[in-house]
Scaffold this active site. Structure first.
Site, PDB file in Angstrom:
ATOM      1  N   ASP A  18      -6.533  10.405  -4.760  1.00 45.35           N
ATOM      2  CA  ASP A  18      -5.771   9.461  -3.935  1.00 45.35           C
ATOM      3  C   ASP A  18      -4.452   9.175  -4.647  1.00 45.35           C
ATOM      4  O   ASP A  18      -4.273   9.533  -5.815  1.00 45.35           O
ATOM      5  CB  ASP A  18      -6.609   8.169  -3.800  1.00 45.35           C
ATOM      6  N   ASN A  19      -3.559   8.510  -3.920  1.00 45.31           N
ATOM      7  CA  ASN A  19      -2.324   8.010  -4.517  1.00 45.31           C
ATOM      8  C   ASN A  19      -1.482   9.070  -5.213  1.00 45.31           C
ATOM      9  O   ASN A  19      -1.166   8.971  -6.397  1.00 45.31           O
ATOM     10  CB  ASN A  19      -2.644   6.836  -5.460  1.00 45.31           C
ATOM     11  N   CYS A  44       0.860  -1.180   0.000  1.00 46.48           N
ATOM     12  CA  CYS A  44       0.000   0.000   0.000  1.00 46.48           C
ATOM     13  C   CYS A  44       0.897   1.232   0.000  1.00 46.48           C
ATOM     14  O   CYS A  44       1.904   1.271   0.710  1.00 46.48           O
ATOM     15  CB  CYS A  44      -0.908  -0.002   1.225  1.00 46.48           C
TER      16      CYS A  44
HETATM   17  N1  MTE Z   1      -9.892  -2.007  -5.600  1.00 50.01           N
HETATM   18  C1  MTE Z   1     -11.145  -1.700  -5.272  1.00 50.01           C
HETATM   19  N2  MTE Z   1     -12.126  -2.053  -6.115  1.00 50.01           N
HETATM   20  N3  MTE Z   1     -11.445  -1.027  -4.135  1.00 50.01           N
HETATM   21  C2  MTE Z   1     -10.457  -0.636  -3.269  1.00 50.01           C
HETATM   22  O1  MTE Z   1     -10.766  -0.058  -2.212  1.00 50.01           O
HETATM   23  N4  MTE Z   1      -8.048  -0.537  -2.834  1.00 50.01           N
HETATM   24  C3  MTE Z   1      -6.771  -0.430  -3.515  1.00 50.01           C
HETATM   25  C4  MTE Z   1      -6.490  -1.680  -4.342  1.00 50.01           C
HETATM   26  N5  MTE Z   1      -7.620  -2.019  -5.135  1.00 50.01           N
HETATM   27  C5  MTE Z   1      -9.113  -0.930  -3.609  1.00 50.01           C
HETATM   28  C6  MTE Z   1      -8.879  -1.669  -4.782  1.00 50.01           C
HETATM   29  C7  MTE Z   1      -5.652  -0.222  -2.659  1.00 50.01           C
HETATM   30  S1  MTE Z   1      -5.402   1.390  -2.143  1.00 50.01           S
HETATM   31  C8  MTE Z   1      -4.743  -1.200  -2.370  1.00 50.01           C
HETATM   32  S2  MTE Z   1      -3.341  -0.852  -1.487  1.00 50.01           S
HETATM   33  C9  MTE Z   1      -4.947  -2.583  -2.797  1.00 50.01           C
HETATM   34  O2  MTE Z   1      -6.174  -2.745  -3.460  1.00 50.01           O
HETATM   35  C10 MTE Z   1      -4.935  -3.524  -1.638  1.00 50.01           C
HETATM   36  O3  MTE Z   1      -5.140  -4.841  -2.024  1.00 50.01           O
HETATM   37  P1  MTE Z   1      -5.450  -5.915  -0.904  1.00 50.01           P
HETATM   38  O4  MTE Z   1      -6.550  -5.386  -0.033  1.00 50.01           O
HETATM   39  O5  MTE Z   1      -5.780  -7.185  -1.584  1.00 50.01           O
HETATM   40  O6  MTE Z   1      -4.174  -6.057  -0.108  1.00 50.01           O
END
Ligand code: MTE
Length: 899
Positions: A299-300, A167
């Site tokens: 974000d990000n 993350c």
């Molecule tokens: N995809 C969806 N659809 N919704 C989410 O909230 N979070 C993202 C990503 N993909 C997210 C997502 C983020 S910020 C991260 S760091 C990773 O998924 C985390 O994956 P994990 O929960 O399988 O570790």
């Protein structure tokens, strides 16, 4: 209604029947002995394991945790060990660093970190393979495809690859300690690795025939959030580059994805921040520009360091400038061992070394080429050994089939996974140092920076990872920078509390004239005003409680009442975050999780102040553990604080009390295995500071409904101030609440001589127990467990030192054990101020008494551990003397255990 989990059943069984816990199944998958992959039958692994790492044993959670039962995720079974970073919901968690590291190269899905922006979409088992996604946008042949067809149509392209996801918020708590960012507090556990099985995304994109103008691949998930579905984008060019390894996956470590990780289908974008790997994938859209999804924009990003959260909120152009969007990970590393609060006795043997160990990762497929350790704040560096378990997959045969996919690694030059590093350091060197720091460099020579690059979202934090070494008597204690979420601890918090300036260029340490503290002081931030002018309504507890509702949730921060209704729809964490706080005082959680921008928004929702009486009622009735539920079978929770009210106080002597606390219900057990401790937390009534201390209760582990804690109160004297915690406890009225958390401690007595020390089992024939004052309490627990079991043949000698006879705690009980078990229990009391009629020993616990009670247990040519273990617990001076004398008598540190 809480149903008892298997873990809890096991604990209850052990506590009531004193049975050792079920031994974990532990095949050593990391053993890379010389088995070739030809020998191993890889589908199903019916023969020997292959030479590359396979997943650690997994124990898929079956139960819905109480804490989740009232949230939209009530369909997702989860592992209770995970540390929740954003309260109850949405689910954002990391495993405790030591647990994560101990899993090895691959992380089991139940401990893999989770980052969910909202609720987990529910997909019925029966329709899993009917899941559909579209490929659309700038393509000549848009199409929709089901997971079933994807698996069938692309069967010859299915691959399995190990990938580390990280993350972008990993290690953000350190940024938040310097200045609160707009993100919640990840420790260094926002990173995990799995074997993903699926198909290259390039194959699917190619089938849709993208047009020339298509430069980006946008992805969208099925999770509906306050600002639309989660989505983001990557460059088409990257998708088409085999070295980037971008794929769509349906399996993780050989099993179908678990709900939190994107069941049934997700994107996996190796080498990039986890935020790009969209879960619950429903759309791939080819576009000319980067995604315009709200989450892609907001974000990000790593905004320039001088852009404050307020400035970034005021000027949207910061968010659309693609230069500040983050894709590839940066190089980063952290120390796992020594663990936070690990204690290492100072060795008397000069050759003894300690293996400092941790992880490192690079971004964009770049490999970590060096990891360096400094013990002198960067003046000199030592090179650590690096192990890249990922390389072992490259050595597998070209067509190795793993989990129904080709192990797509032998040709790959890029590195998508974390590596492990280690360096043996002599304990003498550690003892002479104030801290240990690590930094790594990747093959592009990107080196972790010395200074933190603070930014409004707190992402990509990667300065040198530093742990502080505290010399305490004859031991060293290690302190990590932070603990995740709201967990207290870490040198950053300590330095800040002591008034140190974390950004003085020297980790907040006072450097005298070396640096001009004035010049480097950060801008002092004014407290953000969260109240609205002109609001003077006083609200009572009854009215607040009427708004413990989903429709109109009111909550309290710093004694002020807020109505969250208008923000339910827009809260970035979803309405549930507000609903979970309804009717409660959520000050700690709010302050720790929210950014300055969020705080500034609070005034719009301010409706009044909670009356003082209501505030105290609320404080007494509130518990930190959001999972608190009257039907919980065990009271203690290692991850969260639970409160219990003082039921009665028994005065044992002028300075000693037994405090009895009432648990949540009559049948509830404390949940503390023999030999381990718990933490108690209380506000000092004098200065309102929070005080936390470890105790071992004296009540039986099998007693339901109550816990008894024996406490010696250290009152102020003319020479010195008394004990903060013990004085505060002594002032606590009946009915007053104290918070408890645990179990903690490395030692556990499992019965019949079997002990567990830091998870390692050993059997002892004999205990020598050295204690002084209230140090008897953990010793007493172990002794009682042995003496109560007529079939436990372990011998015990207790040497208990006190000042006066009336100071001896639990004397009658101790003497009764000795009288009832003369063949296996000897109790020796020694007093420094013995009265006339005293028949026992006199004098301090020093050389003579220790030599007599603890002669060296080893033969001349003895190797390894002895079958005698010395347990020591008492004031610092006693522990120090005992260590010095016993090692002088020849005892090895492995056979001495300091509580
Ligand atoms: N995809 C969806 N659809 N919704 C989410 O909230 N979070 C993202 C990503 N993909 C997210 C997502 C983020 S910020 C991260 S760091 C990773 O998924 C985390 O994956 P994990 O929960 O399988 O570790």
């Amino acid at each position: 209604m809480h149903s008892i989990t298997e873990d809890e059943k096991d604990i209850i069984k052990r506590l009531t029947a004193r049975l050792p816990p079920t031994p974990p199944a532990e095949p050593d998958w990391s053993d890379t002995s010389s088995i070739s992959n030809e020998e191993a039958e890889l589908d199903g692994f019916t023969q020997k394991p292959p030479a590359f790492p396979l997943p650690p044993p997994t124990n898929p959670p079956q139960e819905i945790l109480d804490i989740d039962s009232k949230t939209p995720d009530a369909h997702v079974p989860r592992d209770a060990r995970l540390i929740r970073l954003t309260g109850v919901h949405p689910f954002n968690v990391e495993a405790p660093l030591t647990d994560l590291f101990n899993e090895g190269f691959l992380t089991s899905p139940e401990l893999f970190y989770v980052r969910n922006h909202g609720a987990v979409p529910q997909v019925e088992e029966a329709s899993l393979f009917d899941w559909e996604f579209t490929v659309e946008g700038l393509v000549d042949r848009p199409f929709k495809i089901s997971l079933r067809s994807l698996m069938e149509d692309y069967a010859d392209q299915i691959i399995t690859v190990p990938v580390t996801l990280v993350c972008a918020g990993n290690r953000r708590k350190e940024q938040n300690m310097v200045r609160k960012s707009k993100g919640f507090s990840w420790g260094p556990g926002g990173v995990s690795t799995a074997l993903f099985t699926g198909v290259p995304m390039s194959a699917i994109i190619a089938a849709a025939k993208p047009t020339r103008r298509a430069r980006y691949v946008c992805m969208e998930g099925a999770d509906k959030l306050p600002n639309g579905y989660y989505g983001t984008s990557v460059k088409r060019n990257w998708v088409q580059d085999p070295n980037r390894g971008i794929m769509l996956a349906w399996k993780m470590n050989g099993e179908l994805l678990r709900p939190d990780h994107g069941r049934p289908l997700r994107a996996v974008i190796p080498g990039q921040i986890g935020g790009r790997s969209v879960k619950w994938l429903t759309k791939l859209i080819l576009t000319e520009s980067p995604s315009d999804n709200w989450y892609h924009i907001n974000d990000n990003r790593v905004l320039p360091t001088m852009v404050s959260p307020e400035e970034s909120a005021a000027d949207p152009s910061w968010w659309t400038d693609d230069r500040y969007a983050i894709y590839d990970l940066n190089s980063n590393s952290a120390i796992a061992y020594p663990a936070h609060d690990e204690v290492l006795p100072l060795s008397t043997r000069a050759v003894e070394t300690y293996d400092v160990r941790g992880y490192a990762y690079g971004g964009g497929g770049r490999r970590i080429t060096r990891v360096e350790i400094t013990l002198d704040k960067g003046k000199t560096w030592r090179l650590a050994k690096i192990d890249y378990p990922e390389d072992r997959y490259r050595e597998a045969l070209e067509n190795t089939n793993l989990y129904g996919g080709r192990l797509d690694m032998f040709w790959r030059e890029t590195s998508f996974c974390w590596c492990f590093w280690s360096l043996a350091i002599s304990t003498d060197d550690l003892a002479a140092s104030a801290d240990i720091m690590v930094r790594c460099m990747d093959e592009g020579l990107a080196l972790q920076p010395r200074e933190m690059y603070w930014s409004a979202l707190g992402m990509m934090n990667n300065p040198w990872f530093r742990i502080v070494i505290h010399r305490e008597n004859d031991t060293m204690r290690f302190e990590h920078p932070t603990q995740p979420a709201l967990m207290p601890g870490g040198w950053m918090e300590r330095v800040k509390k002591e008034g140190g300036n974390l950004v003085n260029g020297f980790w907040g340490e006072r450097m005298g004239s070396v640096v001009d503290e004035e010049q480097v002081m950060p801008e002092i931030k004014e407290d953000i005003k969260m109240t609205k002018d002109g609001i003077d309504r006083i609200i009572e507890i009854d009215e607040l409680r009427k708004h413990d509702t989903e429709e109109e949730p009111w909550f309290v921060v710093d004694g002020e009442v807020y109505n969250g209704t208008a923000f339910l729809k827009d809260h970035p964490g979803g309405a549930q975050s507000i609903i979970s706080a309804a009717g409660l005082d959520s000050t700690d959680e709010f302050v720790a999780i929210h950014s300055e921008t969020a705080k500034a928004m609070m005034s719009s929702y301010h409706i009044g102040s909670l009356s003082e009486v209501s505030q105290s009622i609320l404080a007494e009735g509130s518990s930190d553990s959001s999972g608190s539920n009257t039907s919980r079978p065990l009271f203690l929770d290692a991850r969260g604080w639970n409160s219990a009210a003082l039921h009665s106080k028994k005065i044992v002597s002028w300075d000693t009390r037994i405090f009895t606390f009432q648990l949540e219900h009559e049948e509830q057990l404390l949940g503390l295995p023999v030999g381990r401790h718990l933490m108690m937390r209380l506000k000092d009534p004098d200065d309102q500071q929070t005080v936390v201390r470890a105790y071992t209760p004296i009540s039986e582990q099998t007693t339901p409904g109550f816990v008894d804690v024996l406490v010696k109160v250290y009152f102020d004297t003319t020479e010195q101030k008394g004990g903060k915690m013990t004085k505060a406890l002594d002032q606590l009225p009946v009915g007053g609440r104290v918070y408890f958390k645990g179990p903690i401690g490395k030692f556990e007595y499992l019965g019949k001589g079997l002990c567990s020390i830091n998870g390692d089992r050993r059997t002892v024939r004999e205990f020598r127990m050295i204690c002084g004052g209230s140090g008897i309490t953990p010793i007493y627990q172990v002794l009682r467990a042995i003496m109560q079991d007529p079939n436990d043949g372990t011998h015990c000698t207790v040497l208990d030192g006190n000042r006066l006879e009336e100071d001896i705690l639990c004397k009658d009980e101790l003497d009764a054990f000795a009288a009832g078990n003369p063949d296996r229990c000897r109790i020796l009391h020694t007093l420094t101020k013995a009265g006339d009629g005293w028949q026992g020993l006199t004098g301090r616990i020093g050389e003579n008494l220790l030599a007599e009670t603890c002669p060296s247990p080893y033969d001349d040519n003895h190797e390894g551990q002895s079958d005698t273990l010395v347990l020591i617990c008492g004031p610092g001076a006693l522990e120090k003397t005992a260590h010095k004398v016993l090692t002088g008598l020849g005892w090895k540190d492995d056979d001495l255990l300091f509580f």
